[in-house]
Design a protein around this motif. Structure first.
Motif, PDB file in Angstrom:
ATOM      1  N   HIS A 236      88.888  65.302  71.905  1.00  0.00           N
ATOM      2  CA  HIS A 236      88.403  66.523  72.549  1.00  0.00           C
ATOM      3  C   HIS A 236      89.202  67.749  72.137  1.00  0.00           C
ATOM      4  O   HIS A 236      89.261  68.742  72.856  1.00  0.00           O
ATOM      5  N   CYS A 246      79.644  68.748  73.171  1.00  0.00           N
ATOM      6  CA  CYS A 246      80.260  67.423  73.296  1.00  0.00           C
ATOM      7  C   CYS A 246      79.897  66.852  74.665  1.00  0.00           C
ATOM      8  O   CYS A 246      79.584  67.591  75.591  1.00  0.00           O
ATOM      9  N   CYS A 248      81.770  65.869  76.788  1.00  0.00           N
ATOM     10  CA  CYS A 248      82.745  66.282  77.806  1.00  0.00           C
ATOM     11  C   CYS A 248      82.358  67.628  78.417  1.00  0.00           C
ATOM     12  O   CYS A 248      82.971  68.073  79.382  1.00  0.00           O
ATOM     13  N   CYS A 253      84.146  69.999  69.909  1.00  0.00           N
ATOM     14  CA  CYS A 253      85.204  68.975  69.894  1.00  0.00           C
ATOM     15  C   CYS A 253      85.085  68.150  68.604  1.00  0.00           C
ATOM     16  O   CYS A 253      83.984  67.974  68.079  1.00  0.00           O
TER      17      CYS A 253
END
Ligand SMILES: [Zn+2]
Length: 390
Positions: A236, A246, A248, A253
């Protein structure tokens, strides 16, 4: 610097983890590897044998001074492994050396939720209890791997929704006296490679990087220390806020560029198709020169992420596992160039060596089994709750 004195647990852990990683050893080289006199080693081996953790076969040694005993981990120790991935929950019972006696695979629902995953674990643990009960097998350790299990909070934010605390309670209810350990899939795969790969490239501290559904790493330290396995969220690291989104929630990332789903998109194939091809994709899917150029750029970013990680915490060795390991040396060079481009002093001056090992996905629950074996060995085969002064 004089060495720290080791506790009894640590000395036993040094012996057991060495046997785990070597697959077995004659007494003289074992004593040398764990830095004990043969007399001290003898005393500890006597205990470990009495506890059923090791066995010794008289065998002519391949050097002057034989015959002596070939020491290895006892084949009758039973460990349970549960490995969760995006498709299945796989459970199994196996030995310290990786031999599987029983496996069962339970499919995950299309859209898994906390509740359904909880029920799946309940079913798996029930099967495990029945199987071990029928054979009067007492488990020495249970290892459970969950994708993305975080390091920030012990039970935080897995990729597949599940309540790890609740699963822990189920285990405690069904297997009251059996030590259980949870980890994330990358730590488990790192352990698998270290314990099961013949000629694994590093025996001292190094960084293990896995590039698959996600991108993550593990610091592999001294197996007798508490922090022998530490997750590293290098996937990340952000390379440009305008980059692809991403999972996340951030953009750009390194994982969003180099994970398997990102690779599938680049190759213009479905993710399922790519998974099905396994290591064959390298020879099956033709790459246009533009694709190859893009691939190199992404691998370069992966190298930058690894180099940056080493800038923060230097170490001499890096192992990369996952799809980049399948590429030709010429393609993989982009990873090395990326490391060189950001590691202070470059790779040569920093004395970092890099090794590629093949991906180990698709063999579940072998990684969870290796993790269970490591947990048992690294606590010296002693009860989990045992605390003692050095
Ligand atoms: Zn991310």
């Amino acid at each position: 610097m004089p060495e720290q004195p080791r506790s009894r647990r640590q000395t036993r852990a040094a012996i057991l983890t060495h046997l785990l990683q070597s697959g077995g050893s004659f007494r003289p080289p074992l004593a040398k590897a764990v830095r004990l006199s043969e007399a001290s080693l003898s005393r500890i081996l006597f205990d470990l044998k009495a506890e059923g953790l090791i066995e010794e076969v008289r065998r002519p040694a391949p050097y002057v001074g034989g015959p002596t005993g070939l020491v290895s981990l006892d084949g009758s120790v039973a460990l349970a492994a549960l490995e969760l991935n995006s498709q299945w929950l796989t459970l199994g019972v196996g030995s310290l050396s990786g031999e599987m006696h029983y496996t069962e695979r339970l499919p995950l629902p299309k859209k898994p939720a906390m509740e359904t995953v909880g029920r799946l674990f309940h079913e798996a643990l029930g099967l495990l209890r029945d199987w071990t009960r029928r054979r009067r097998i007492t488990l020495a350790q249970i290892g459970i791997t969950i994708p993305g299990l975080g390091r920030l909070s012990e039970f935080g934010n897995p990729i597949i929704p599940c309540d790890v605390e609740q699963i822990g309670d189920m285990v405690a209810e069904l297997f009251a006296d059996v030590p259980v350990a949870f980890t994330n899939s990358v730590v488990a795969h790192a352990t698998f490679h270290r314990c099961r790969t013949e000629d694994y490239p590093f025996s001292d501290a190094h960084l293990f990087v896995f590039v698959g559904q996600g991108v993550a790493g593990t610091w592999m330290g001294d197996p007798i220390e508490e922090d022998a396995l530490q997750p590293v969220e290098l996937g990340h690291m952000v390379f440009g806020t305008g980059g692809p989104r991403c999972r996340c929630g951030h953009h750009g990332c390194v994982e969003a560029y180099t994970s398997l789903p990102a690779l599938a998109e680049l190759l213009r194939v479905g993710e399922a198709e790519l998974l099905q091809l396994g290591s064959e994709w390298v020879t099956t899917i033709p790459l246009t020169s533009r694709m190859r150029q893009e691939l190199h750029q992404r691998l370069f970013r992966l190298g930058l992420a690894i180099g940056n990680t080493l800038n923060v915490k230097p170490c001499r060795g890096v192992v990369v596992s996952g799809w980049p390991s399948l590429l030709s040396e010429a393609d993989r060079k982009a990873v090395i160039d990326g490391i060189d481009a950001c590691l202070l002093g470059g790779r040569t001056l920093a004395q970092v060596s890099l090794a590629f090992v093949p991906p180990s996905t698709g063999n579940d629950p072998q990684a969870a089994l290796a993790f269970a074996a490591f947990c048992l060995a690294s606590r010296g085969g002693m009860p989990a709750a045992s605390t003692e002064a050095a």
